[in-house]
Structures are given as structure tokens and as C-alpha cells.
Design a protein around this motif. Structure first.
Motif, PDB file in Angstrom:
ATOM      1  N   ILE C  18       6.182  34.742  21.479  1.00  0.00           N
ATOM      2  CA  ILE C  18       6.530  33.356  21.180  1.00  0.00           C
ATOM      3  C   ILE C  18       7.979  33.047  21.521  1.00  0.00           C
ATOM      4  O   ILE C  18       8.330  31.900  21.831  1.00  0.00           O
ATOM      5  CB  ILE C  18       6.167  33.005  19.715  1.00  0.00           C
ATOM      6  N   GLY C  19       8.841  34.062  21.507  1.00  0.00           N
ATOM      7  CA  GLY C  19      10.226  33.830  21.901  1.00  0.00           C
ATOM      8  C   GLY C  19      10.314  33.377  23.348  1.00  0.00           C
ATOM      9  O   GLY C  19      11.030  32.428  23.684  1.00  0.00           O
ATOM     10  N   ALA C  20       9.566  34.037  24.211  1.00  0.00           N
ATOM     11  CA  ALA C  20       9.562  33.663  25.630  1.00  0.00           C
ATOM     12  C   ALA C  20       9.035  32.245  25.811  1.00  0.00           C
ATOM     13  O   ALA C  20       9.548  31.469  26.628  1.00  0.00           O
ATOM     14  CB  ALA C  20       8.723  34.664  26.418  1.00  0.00           C
ATOM     15  N   VAL C  21       8.016  31.895  25.031  1.00  0.00           N
ATOM     16  CA  VAL C  21       7.462  30.542  25.109  1.00  0.00           C
ATOM     17  C   VAL C  21       8.514  29.510  24.693  1.00  0.00           C
ATOM     18  O   VAL C  21       8.686  28.488  25.363  1.00  0.00           O
ATOM     19  CB  VAL C  21       6.197  30.440  24.226  1.00  0.00           C
ATOM     20  N   HIS C  22       9.214  29.777  23.615  1.00  0.00           N
ATOM     21  CA  HIS C  22      10.266  28.845  23.193  1.00  0.00           C
ATOM     22  C   HIS C  22      11.330  28.679  24.285  1.00  0.00           C
ATOM     23  O   HIS C  22      11.812  27.579  24.518  1.00  0.00           O
ATOM     24  CB  HIS C  22      10.941  29.354  21.904  1.00  0.00           C
ATOM     25  N   ARG C  23      11.687  29.775  24.914  1.00  0.00           N
ATOM     26  CA  ARG C  23      12.731  29.666  25.943  1.00  0.00           C
ATOM     27  C   ARG C  23      12.260  28.831  27.128  1.00  0.00           C
ATOM     28  O   ARG C  23      13.009  28.012  27.661  1.00  0.00           O
ATOM     29  CB  ARG C  23      13.179  31.060  26.394  1.00  0.00           C
ATOM     30  N   ILE C  24      10.999  29.026  27.531  1.00  0.00           N
ATOM     31  CA  ILE C  24      10.470  28.194  28.619  1.00  0.00           C
ATOM     32  C   ILE C  24      10.459  26.733  28.188  1.00  0.00           C
ATOM     33  O   ILE C  24      10.875  25.839  28.927  1.00  0.00           O
ATOM     34  CB  ILE C  24       9.053  28.654  29.023  1.00  0.00           C
ATOM     35  N   ALA C  25       9.974  26.490  26.964  1.00  0.00           N
ATOM     36  CA  ALA C  25       9.920  25.115  26.458  1.00  0.00           C
ATOM     37  C   ALA C  25      11.302  24.467  26.466  1.00  0.00           C
ATOM     38  O   ALA C  25      11.449  23.281  26.778  1.00  0.00           O
ATOM     39  CB  ALA C  25       9.334  25.104  25.051  1.00  0.00           C
ATOM     40  N   ALA C  26      12.303  25.258  26.131  1.00  0.00           N
ATOM     41  CA  ALA C  26      13.668  24.725  26.095  1.00  0.00           C
ATOM     42  C   ALA C  26      14.196  24.455  27.498  1.00  0.00           C
ATOM     43  O   ALA C  26      15.061  23.611  27.702  1.00  0.00           O
ATOM     44  CB  ALA C  26      14.591  25.695  25.365  1.00  0.00           C
ATOM     45  N   ARG C  27      13.689  25.195  28.478  1.00  0.00           N
ATOM     46  CA  ARG C  27      14.205  25.064  29.848  1.00  0.00           C
ATOM     47  C   ARG C  27      13.564  23.922  30.630  1.00  0.00           C
ATOM     48  O   ARG C  27      14.187  23.328  31.505  1.00  0.00           O
ATOM     49  CB  ARG C  27      13.963  26.369  30.609  1.00  0.00           C
ATOM     50  N   ILE C  28      12.267  23.681  30.376  1.00  0.00           N
ATOM     51  CA  ILE C  28      11.482  22.834  31.280  1.00  0.00           C
ATOM     52  C   ILE C  28      12.179  21.529  31.628  1.00  0.00           C
ATOM     53  O   ILE C  28      12.237  21.126  32.787  1.00  0.00           O
ATOM     54  CB  ILE C  28      10.065  22.588  30.707  1.00  0.00           C
ATOM     55  N   ASP C  29      12.705  20.845  30.635  1.00  0.00           N
ATOM     56  CA  ASP C  29      13.274  19.533  30.922  1.00  0.00           C
ATOM     57  C   ASP C  29      14.790  19.535  31.032  1.00  0.00           C
ATOM     58  O   ASP C  29      15.398  18.475  31.205  1.00  0.00           O
ATOM     59  CB  ASP C  29      12.786  18.530  29.879  1.00  0.00           C
TER      60      ASP C  29
ATOM     61  N   ARG D  27      13.405  25.619  36.846  1.00  0.00           N
ATOM     62  CA  ARG D  27      13.928  25.921  35.509  1.00  0.00           C
ATOM     63  C   ARG D  27      13.009  26.805  34.679  1.00  0.00           C
ATOM     64  O   ARG D  27      13.484  27.575  33.838  1.00  0.00           O
ATOM     65  CB  ARG D  27      14.135  24.601  34.743  1.00  0.00           C
ATOM     66  N   ILE D  28      11.707  26.648  34.862  1.00  0.00           N
ATOM     67  CA  ILE D  28      10.746  27.228  33.911  1.00  0.00           C
ATOM     68  C   ILE D  28      11.027  28.688  33.603  1.00  0.00           C
ATOM     69  O   ILE D  28      11.010  29.102  32.444  1.00  0.00           O
ATOM     70  CB  ILE D  28       9.292  27.020  34.411  1.00  0.00           C
ATOM     71  N   ASP D  29      11.279  29.495  34.623  1.00  0.00           N
ATOM     72  CA  ASP D  29      11.442  30.920  34.348  1.00  0.00           C
ATOM     73  C   ASP D  29      12.894  31.373  34.318  1.00  0.00           C
ATOM     74  O   ASP D  29      13.170  32.570  34.188  1.00  0.00           O
ATOM     75  CB  ASP D  29      10.618  31.719  35.363  1.00  0.00           C
ATOM     76  N   GLY D  30      13.793  30.434  34.482  1.00  0.00           N
ATOM     77  CA  GLY D  30      15.195  30.752  34.258  1.00  0.00           C
ATOM     78  C   GLY D  30      15.867  31.583  35.339  1.00  0.00           C
ATOM     79  O   GLY D  30      16.931  32.144  35.103  1.00  0.00           O
ATOM     80  N   GLU D  31      15.276  31.676  36.542  1.00  0.00           N
ATOM     81  CA  GLU D  31      15.944  32.479  37.576  1.00  0.00           C
ATOM     82  C   GLU D  31      16.967  31.685  38.374  1.00  0.00           C
ATOM     83  O   GLU D  31      17.682  32.262  39.197  1.00  0.00           O
ATOM     84  CB  GLU D  31      14.946  33.043  38.587  1.00  0.00           C
ATOM     85  N   TYR D  32      16.968  30.361  38.221  1.00  0.00           N
ATOM     86  CA  TYR D  32      17.865  29.551  39.038  1.00  0.00           C
ATOM     87  C   TYR D  32      18.801  28.742  38.146  1.00  0.00           C
ATOM     88  O   TYR D  32      18.448  28.371  37.024  1.00  0.00           O
ATOM     89  CB  TYR D  32      17.068  28.545  39.881  1.00  0.00           C
TER      90      TYR D  32
END
Lengths: 385, 385, 385, 385
Positions: C18-29, D27-32
């Protein structure tokens, strides 16, 4: 008092798939009584089939000629009235012609004849004898297919622009000819099926469905016809671009080598304002799509459907009606029209909505044109009859 | 030579939904011939219905008593053999009892009786008269429901742990009583339906399906039973937790106020190794799910299905079979067993697979137990018969 | 100029789902920048996780206490603003309380706390500190779930009568505890999860979804709670009847032993005029059903949807948005509200539509009430907080 | 320590659809990390877009030339490494060529160039500069599309015989040109899009998907290309028969006038032993069909899937991954390859599985061949490059 129509059958002896289907279709709504048959060219087999069906032995005949001859001599009260012909394609024309000329109404399995020439001649016979004639393009019997046509012809989708129709099957993915699968053997045999395999067997269904639902006529086509399985004599696969008389275009494909596919014939039609989608696997659902609002789900027996769908539905929404009920709709509508004729009444529009001689002629023309196009280097072939 | 079973019908006059369905079911496979009926307690209506069905006027009776009495006096060759009873619930017990005692085999619409007490008495009558008896829990007639049961009972899913079954309808979302909808009127009337509305009409179907597919028996339940529409006299909604005899648990719900729903009865069963899912809307598909590999799609007429599904299928895979075919499977299997009895043969296991008196008794027990539980403050009610 | 919100994370080290999911969620926008973290109670692991995430080593901390302490001392321009807490349940309350009291806004994974008592205390802390708080009930982030709520609360379905919600999973069908599956181990451990297993993990999601979509509050429930897999310490299965504050009733079930099921959480709501159906497997479709006209298909990005769905959609209709986008909607709306707060503006209604402290309190109350009901012999348990 | 790749963007200013999608994907996976951009040929607009994205004003440029020039002068630690180019088609070639020649790796939106000639020249530039290059044919990024390819290329379906691919859209059903819909305006403008409309925009996607999943190459085609909406300058509809290098045949269609359709791109592939079916609307499901056993349902994150699907999945089965995740898979795999290059390592096979220059050349060849075929009277056109 209500009297059932007296039905006779040509072909459809033990083990035949489509004969059994016709009999179920004739039974479902109770308008017919099977009274006689010539179920096989093999007299023993014909007799055995008749016995299994509970027919009186003296009305099980050795040939269609004998059946017509003997039945004509029976008193009108007893005599057969409607003949179902469920033989392979090469035994369609003669028995149908003779039945009509003997005064009987006829229900014939598709494709109508062995060749377009036969089809054109049969059209003359129908006109001359003034008998009623039904060709069993089953899929037009589904309530939601009728709803689709009614939606299109009512203009709700606007001018039609695109028609996609497909019939993927997988049952001929391997070489089955000459084995135990009789269906496979005769349908792939040019002596019994005619010049087309898949195009005749299921391509005609797709073609008929496209014209029925769209209310349009094909005027040009461009086909890619293939024999995929080595050793096969007739096409087991094909596709065709279509041009319709209003300028719309379309794509049709039919194949019998899509391994794992059953019989999910599907049609999509798009007009200026919306589109629709129907497929046999979810036969009681018609998806209706709109440019500017949510799609709608029309359902057999459901709210908002038109008179044609309603007339062809037996159960409240959500009790699925299937292939046999669609088939029975052809038999029922034909019976309603035969009875109207017998009573000197005008049949309702909804009753007359079953495929007939014109659909048969166009289907045979489709076969000849699509096979010709498949062999041609030219892109477009005019759809000629 | 093959002879059709002679069928008589009690109830099911013009306009009745379920009577027409029974007649279609009896016709589809051609094992029955409708020879007589008492279609309505109103003699005029009975007569008119018989005429529409093409019956000889002298075999259309004014009452079931008259029918049994007169038919018994006919020569055995002519006499009715199987009685279909399609009246409202409060007219199930007496006609069935008398039919059995008069020597006829009986097909009865569900729920079996007006009360559990009647059900228990009917069980004795069936035993004493040694007549065959079928209760039309239609959904168990679907090929993929039979496949589901065969998969479960074969042990492929492991020990069963969970059963979810539901029957959502929306047709009683408004107060329809006393209006033109006769279905609505009698089904919501305690004098005609008994102590339950939705639980009797469709809850019993869900309950029967759960026990049939799981091969288990309910031993305890805990119900929440509601009358949602104001002024209604019987439950139109309910849910129940279930405990089964092997320790499995489940949830059942049935409602007639789920606005917009049709008849999508659905069951899911999970065992230690996998699960399955079936619903009427996609009746020819059985989803089989596994712990450790991709889910599978079993299909009516498709590869890999067992003997019960095969026996109950008429067409090749992909030609949908529906509600009427499922219903016809009950009639067909019953006919096969009646004929086996007449010929002194042992029926196949697949033929015997139709719901009978035990299912009827359990269904009535379900009604009484679920309604009792609904009224109780205690959580769990033992399922008693 | 636009500045990203500075985000810190508690928990969510390598291997945590779930930590990875939160990080993706935080990054998307793109509204957040991860600037610091205390990813594990094991300092080595925390450090390694921070390194993998590209964090500056001096902002990877050994504990949440250290993180808050050190970050508070940073200049405001650099200091973390929002804390994501993604630890197991028993480490929710203390880090959240301290984060709020340290002046940070908090995003917390569900269920909110270890017990209802903690939840009630946390509510006071949120009020006293006046910090913003988001609880990640992901499913309410789906555009079509928001559309469902907007349809219901707009009154288009009429008064709500029935709510069915379910969350079937199969991943705990076997005894996984103590093995390599860390998820399985902590979620089935009462010391880490609290008094509930399945009911806490996914039952709370179902409960939250039911209240969110219906706009109603549960006032009574009656539960059947089970431990199906031998040796397990917490419930892995359960169901509950629900009574809502407007008189509507419902059924909720959640199970982790439905072998072969993934995460197809599903809700159906019915009112006097129509109903709706949404499920995660076809997340971009909302089926809307009507008493008297064809059902409609609402779609993410499609025609006719309301302001809440639109605001939470990134792509044109037909490009599926999924679980991560739903999760990101919570993060995005929270960021919009935090930024509005920072700028002294009033956030739009659509921005405020994320689950918060009240949903958390009700979720913990659900856990305690449903477990209590499961142990009770009484049928109904009042939903108390 | 992990360092993000520094990303620059050409095009994609405020209001552009695909630019925003690329940024989310990055952004999604944080590599960029987005470090610079020339977002519009209008300097004001470029600046405003950069500000909204939180970029330092000195790294928001007025033209791609300026961006490359200035960035090259920055120290390597700061300098952009990967350029995303998301301009309309006529501004693909020059910025890409110059980026590669300036030493940057490039991610380019499809179709690759304005013409095949440009594509061929670009191929040379890629070879000469030895830079990495990715073309965003998004649909090949879906886990279940990758699974489809792996199933086919592993030989499990046997020799491939049939490929059906389709991309029906409805958004250009009316004349939108010159209005507010900028997407519509440039995509229908031959000066910006090139010689093809629908065939270039979505036909290339369908073509790419067909070759990717089947592992085959098209060698001949026969097309029917149409302008349906009056006044439009480029094709908005078309279909093509396909012949593949192993003798298989296929049908492709793409249309933008299927009113009510969204973006449900779909592919079906059939071999001697089985077939498969994937469509974007149910993107996480791959149907696998077999000649002689039940169909199977492969799922993103589910049991039994291969290494390519696994590598491209972020969440456990049943949490839908969508279009943005598919897009992000291209970005992620490209980043993995760029990083491997930077570290002098060999990338895994799964990482290298993103569309590149060859796919771009074949896509442009498809456009030129399919349009040529559409104008030809000959049935078959050789697929020439």
C-alpha cells in the motif's frame, strides 16, 4: 375452433441437426402438427425417423415426390398444408418447386438453392403458384434484432453510415471431411453445398442480417475469400467490404476457422445520431448508443421496445429467449400468415416480417458475387442479380 | 411405435403467464400431447381456453374433479396420463392429491403448497400412490446449472464453504394490487399465496437453487423480511443468512422492489479449491474460478461439460438456450421417467434429475422457517420440517 | 508560481504494497513532492527505502517522532507539509495524532485506527488542531462512484429502499499466516489489525461505499461473522444486514475465502424510481436502471455525467481509468483543499469530496458493532458510536 | 543513490490532451523529473504552461531549438536527458532529429512523422546517433496485450491464421473542424496530420497492435478508405484486408464516425489450436479460447500470466490498471533501458519491449500503403517501405 396447420417434412432424419431444430421451432407455439415426412432418401431411415416421431407409418414416405403425390390425394381435412424442407443445399430447389406446384406452402432452410439461377427460377415459381414461402434466416427472428431494425427504419439513428457484421465460428479449424461429422462433410462438399462453403453457410446469414437491420441493399462488394485448412475444397473463411444503396459502407466477415469461437454472430450499425450493437451471445440485449447522451440497453420483454419485438416475445423481461425461440418466431409468423390466407384476412405487418423469396434471391446473389469478387483482381464488384 | 404422453392441465386459462409457459415446455421436445384441461374455475373461460388450444370440447372440463372423474372412465389408450397443475398456490394441494389418488402422474408449479402441513401430507400421498411427481423449479433445468452441480458434487472445488444466491426483481416496486396485473394481485394476497410473498414466489427458487447446486442442506437461517411498498400485505423483500449441514455458510436475498431489475437469479459457490458463478442473464455460461490458475468459461454445448449438461442441451454451443428450454428440460426428464416406468425400465440418472416432492417439502419448510425467523428477535432459527 | 506540496511518508518501506500505491497516487497529478520519510521501524530498511526513492539521506528518518521533530525545525520553505501514514493498523493512531499536533496535514490509510476509542480521540485531535485529514477509502475516488452518489443525492432514483454491497476476495482461502506473505500475516494478526480481519480490511470499504453512495447512515445491523480457515485468529468472512436512517434496508458481505475472486467490490442501490449498479471490475461503467424505460450506461468521461465525476476524470471516455487514478483522486482533492487553505480560499464542493475523520469514526464503529453483532444471539444490534 | 532521469517536453502546453497524458505517464513510477520544456510555439503560452508545471522559468524555452541549445550548455548533472515530443504530426520530424543529434534520448508521440520519407530518414538518424527512441503506441503497454503477444509467440495457439483488429470511435461524427475542438481541427487538417486522418490517428494503433500481438508482418493490403462527413478533408473511416508474412490473413477497421463509440480498440487472433481476444474496455482481461476445452480468462495480476505481463503490472489482480498505466509502462521500460545504458548494463528483455523506430517506420508505411490502396482499383497492394 382452432386447428393446427398440418406440416410435412423433407429431410431431417435421425441425426440431422437442422431438422430437429425445425421440428422444435414448429412445436413451440403449437400452430403446427407434423403429419407426414420423407425424412431420408434411404427408405429404411425415413421410416425409422417417422416412427420415432410418432407418425403414422402410412404417412412416412420414401421420397418427396411420393409425399406430394400421395398427400394430394388425401381429403383436404387430412392433407398436409405446409412443407418444411431441411435437406442439404443441392436438394433444395427441386423439392421446393414441386411442393409449391403441388399447392403446398413451403418453409425452406437457407441458403435457398444451389445456385443463383435456381433461385431466380424459384422466384418465378413462387409468383406463379401464389404459395407462401419462408426462408429460415433464423437470426432475424430474435426480438432484439427486430427492435434494431425498427429503430433504424424509424430514423432514430439518422442516416445510416456504417454496418459491421461478423460471424466467427471455429468448428472447421481442422480437416473434418469424410469423418463422422456429417455436417462438416456435406457443408464442405461443392457437390452438395454449391460454390461456397463458409460464405454460403454463414456468410449469407451475416449478409441477410446486415440488410435486414439496416434496411439497405448492398450494391457493391470487395471480397477476400480463403481456404485456410489444407485439403479443403470450399472456402472456410472470408471477408468483404460492402457498399450500400444509400452510400453507407460496411465490413462483413465470416469464418469457420476462428478456433474456439462458437456462433456469436454480431452486428453493429451506425447512423448520424447514434448506433446499435447486437450479438447472439447476449441475444436479449440491444445496445443503443448515442452521440450526446448515455447508451441505452433495450431488452427482450423490457420497457420501451416496439411492436415487432413485442410480437415476437413470449416471456417477461429477463427470462432469456434463445435460438429456438427465434426460429419459432419464423414458424409462428408464417403460420399466422398462412392462417390469414386461409381465412381471407390481411395479415398484420408484424406477422409478415419473416424472410422470404426476395431474401433468398439476394442471399444466392451474395454467394455468387462474393465468390466472384474473391477471384477477381479488381477491387470492386457490382452486386448483380 | 413412439407414443406421446397424454397431458391434461389444471389452470392456465387465457392470460395466465405460467400456464402458457408450461404448455410450451411440454411441446418443445414433442413427448406430450395436450388432450384435456380444466383451465379455469369459470366454465366459460375454461371452454374458451380449450377451444383456443384446439382441444376437443368434450375434454374441456369445468373442474379438476370432473376432469379426473371423466378421464378415469375413458379407455386406457385415450385417458390422460400426466396432469400439469398451474393454479395459484392455494389451489395446489387438493388438485394434486386427487390427481395422484386418481392414478395420474403430476407436474406441479412451485411453491408446492399453501403451507408446510399440506406439503407433508402431499409427500405421504406421493409415497402411497407411487405416482411420479415433478415440481417446476425451472432454474435447475438449465444445462449450466446442472454443470455447476456436477462440478460441485464431483469434488472439484473442494469442500464447499460459501454459497451466495440472489433473486432481484423490480416488478412490484409500486402498489399494483387490485389493478389489471393479475399476477401482482394474487401473488400479494395471503389468501391465495400463503404466508409469504417474495419469499414464496422467488425466495423458494433461490433456496432450491442453493441446495441443488451445492448439494448441501440448510440447517439454520437468520432472516430479515420486509414489506417495502406501503399497503402491501405480504413481504416483497427479504434476505437470509444460511448455515448448511457441512458447516458452510451463505447469504440469500430475494426482492421484488429492486426497481429496474428483471429476473437475474444468480448463484455463486466457493469451495477450498475454487468457485463458480452462474446467472440467468448469461444462462449458457458457467464461470469456474480457481485459486491458482485462470478462470474457465464452461458453456452450454461447449467442450469439457459433463453428462448432465449434455443430456439437457439441444443445440451446438453458441446457440443460446433459454428459460423455456430449461423449463422443457423438466418436462422432458419427467417424460423419460414416466415412459421408463411404463416400459418397466430403470431411468438413467440424468433423467431422474428433476425437482420432486422432497424439494417441494424443503421449499415449503423454507417459507415457514424464513418467515418465522423474520419475526423472531433471536438471531438463528433452526430449519425444521 | 506553482509549488508542489511537500510530502512525507510514515511506513511503506520496500515490499509494502500500500505504500507504493500511495506514492503513485501522490505522483500521478504532480501536486506533491516526496521530501522525507520514516519508512520502517528498522533504520537500515528505512534508509534503503529512502535511497531507492531518491530522497536526500538526511531526510530519511528512523522513526515518525524523529521525522516530525526534525522537520519542524526546518525553514517553512523546506519543511514537510503533508504526512502520509501507511503503517499497519496498530501504528495508525499515535503517528497521526502526533503529526496533527506537530502542525502537519495527514493522509491516513484505512481502517483509521486500532479501535473505536482511538478513532473518537483522533476526531478530537483533528478538531483541536484544525488540520486537514484524509482517510483513503479508495473506492469513493472512482468517477462512476461519485456519479452514483450524485445521482442518488439528486433524488433521481426516488427515496432509497435497498442497498446491496459486497466485497468478495479469495486470497486468504488457505492458511498463509507466518509465511512469506507479509500482507496475510499482519492482516490476520489481532495484535496488528485489531478485533477484525476481513471486516476491518474490506468490510469497512464496503460499509463506507454503501454510506457514501446512498447518502444514508446505518442505524442497525445484524451480522454473521466467521473464521473459515482453520487456525486463523480473526474473521475471514462475514455478512451483515443493514438498516438505514431513512428506513431502507441492505445486505453487506465481505469475504476473503471466495476462492478465485480478486477484488470486485460491487454496490447496488435501488430507489422508488430506479436503481444503479457499480463494480470495480468494470469501474468506468455505471449502470442506471429505471422502472419504466431502458437502462442507461453512464461512463467515465462520457456524455451526461455530473460535476463530481467530471472533476475526477483525466481522459476522454473509453480510456479506462483504474484503481490508481481513483486513489490519486483522493490525493488530488486533498491537495486542492490544502492549497486552498494555504491561499485562504474556499475550496470547491467537488474538491472537498474525499473521506475524512467522520468516515473514519463510522468505519471503526462499523468494525466494533459488526463484530459485536456477530457474537450476539440477538438479531439486531444498534449502531452505536 | 537513485537519480531520476531529467525529462524535457516539446509541445503539450495548456489544454493539449496528449501532453498531459505523457506527463502523467512520466510521473506514475517516479523515474523521471520534468526539468524543462518548450510547450508551445507561442512564447507566452509556453511560459504560462511551464509555470503551472512548477518549472524554473529559466528552463522554459520559446522553441525546441532553444531548448536543445541551452540545455547542451548546462553541466551534465543538470542537463535534460530525455525529450518527450508531443506536438502535432507535422512537428515531429525536425524536433526529433535535432534532439537525437543533440545527444538526447527521445520519446515521440505517434504517428512517427508526417510522411514515410521522414520516417526513413529518422531511422538513419537514430542509427547514426545511437540514441534510444520510443514511439508511444500506448496499447502495447497493457499487461494483457503483452500476455497476448507472449502466448502467441510461445506457440501455444499454433500457427496463426487470422487477425481481426478494430478501432471504432464516434467523436468525429459531425463536422467539428474550425470550432473549439482543437483536437478535431488539427487531426483533420492535411497540413498538420499528413495524408491520413483516421488511418493515421487510430489506424496506425490498430496496425501496430496487430503486428505486435501476432508477431507477424503485413505484406499486402486492400483498403476501403472513406470521408464520411461532408466537407472533411481527410479520411474519417476505413477498413483494410491484411495479408501477413506467414500466410495468415486479417481484417482491420478504424473509424471516427461510429456514433456513440468511445475508444474500444479490440484485437482477436486465431491459430490452429486456439484464439485470443482483448479489448480496451475490459483491459485487464484476456480471453483465451481453445478448440477442445473451456475458454480461459487471463487477468492482469492474476495466476498463470507470463513474465512480460508481470513486469508491467503494479497492483494485485482485480485493481484495474488502465490507459495511463499502459502509457506509463512505455515510459518505465524506456527509463529502465536508458538507465541500463547509463550504467553500461544489458537491459532485460522485458524492459526492451517498447515500440521504437521500426514500429514507427512500419506505421508510416502503413499510412502510405493503406491510403494508396484506398485510391487504387486493384485489389491488392504490396506493403512497401
Amino acid at each position: 375452433m382452432y386447428k393446427k396447420l398440418k406440416l410435412g417434412m423433407i429431410g431431417g432424419g435421425q441425426g440431422a441437426f437442422i431438422g430437429a431444430v425445425h421440428r422444435i421451432a414448429a412445436r413451440i407455439d403449437g400452430e403446427y402438427e407434423l403429419v407426414c415426412g420423407a425424412f431420408s432418401s434411404n427408405p429404411e431411415k425415413s421410416k425409422a425417423s417417422g416412427e420415432l416421431l410418432g407418425l403414422s407409418p402410412d404417412r412416412v414416405y420414401n421420397s418427396y415426390q411420393e409425399l406430394y403425390e400421395k398427400e394430394k390425394q388425401l381429403p383436404e381435412e387430412e392433407r398436409v398444408q405446409v412443407i418444411s424442407i431441411v435437406t442439404p443445399n443441392h436438394v433444395h430447389f427441386e423439392p421446393t418447386k414441386l411442393a409449391l406446384e403441388s399447392g403446398f406452402h413451403v418453409i425452406l432452410d437457407k441458403p435457398m438453392t444451389f445456385s443463383l439461377a435456381e433461385a431466380l427460377e424459384l422466384r418465378k415459381v413462387v409468383e406463379q403458384t401464389d404459395r407462401l414461402f419462408c426462408l429460415t434466416h433464423t437470426y432475424t427472428g430474435y426480438p432484439m434484432v427486430k427492435e434494431a431494425r425498427q429503430l433504424v427504419t424509424s430514423g432514430k439513428l439518422g442516416k445510416i453510415r456504417k454496418v459491421y457484421v461478423e460471424y466467427p465460428q471455429g468448428w472447421l479449424s481442422t480437416f473434418e471431411e469424410g469423418g463422422e461429422n456429417k455436417q462438416a462433410s456435406w457443408r464442405t462438399d461443392p457437390k452438395q453445398s454449391g460454390i461456397a462453403g463458409a460464405m454460403g453457410d454463414i456468410g449469407t446469414h451475416a449478409f441477410n442480417l446486415a440488410e435486414y437491420v439496416s434496411g439497405l441493399e448492398v450494391v457493391q462488394l470487395c471480397a477476400d475469400i480463403n481456404i485456410v485448412v489444407e485439403g479443403r475444397q470450399l472456402d472456410d473463411d472470408g471477408a468483404s467490404f460492402l457498399k450500400f444503396d444509400n452510400g453507407a459502407s460496411g465490413v462483413l466477415f465470416a469464418t469457420q476457422v476462428a478456433a474456439g469461437e462458437e456462433n456469436n454472430i454480431k452486428i453493429r450499425v451506425y447512423g448520424e445520431k447514434g448506433g446499435l450493437e447486437w450479438q447472439q451471445d447476449i441475444a436479449n440485449t440491444l445496445l443503443v448508443k448515442w452521440l450526446d447522451r448515455p447508451s441505452e440497453i433495450y431488452r427482450t420483454g423490457g420497457a420501451g421496445v416496439g411492436s415487432f419485438a413485442q410480437h415476437n416475445t413470449r416471456t417477461p423481461g429477463g427470462h432469456p429467449e434463445g435460438y429456438l425461440e427465434a426460429f419459432a418466431n419464423l414458424y409462428r409468423n408464417f403460420a399466422l400468415c398462412v392462417n390469414a390466407r386461409l381465412e381471407g384476412k390481411t395479415p398484420e405487418l408484424e406477422w409478415q416480417d419473416y424472410p422470404g423469396i426476395e431474401e433468398g434471391v439476394r442471399g444466392m446473389a451474395f454467394i455468387e458475387n462474393v465468390i466472384a469478387s474473391g477471384k477477381s483482381d479488381k477491387k470492386w464488384t457490382d452486386f448483380t442479380i
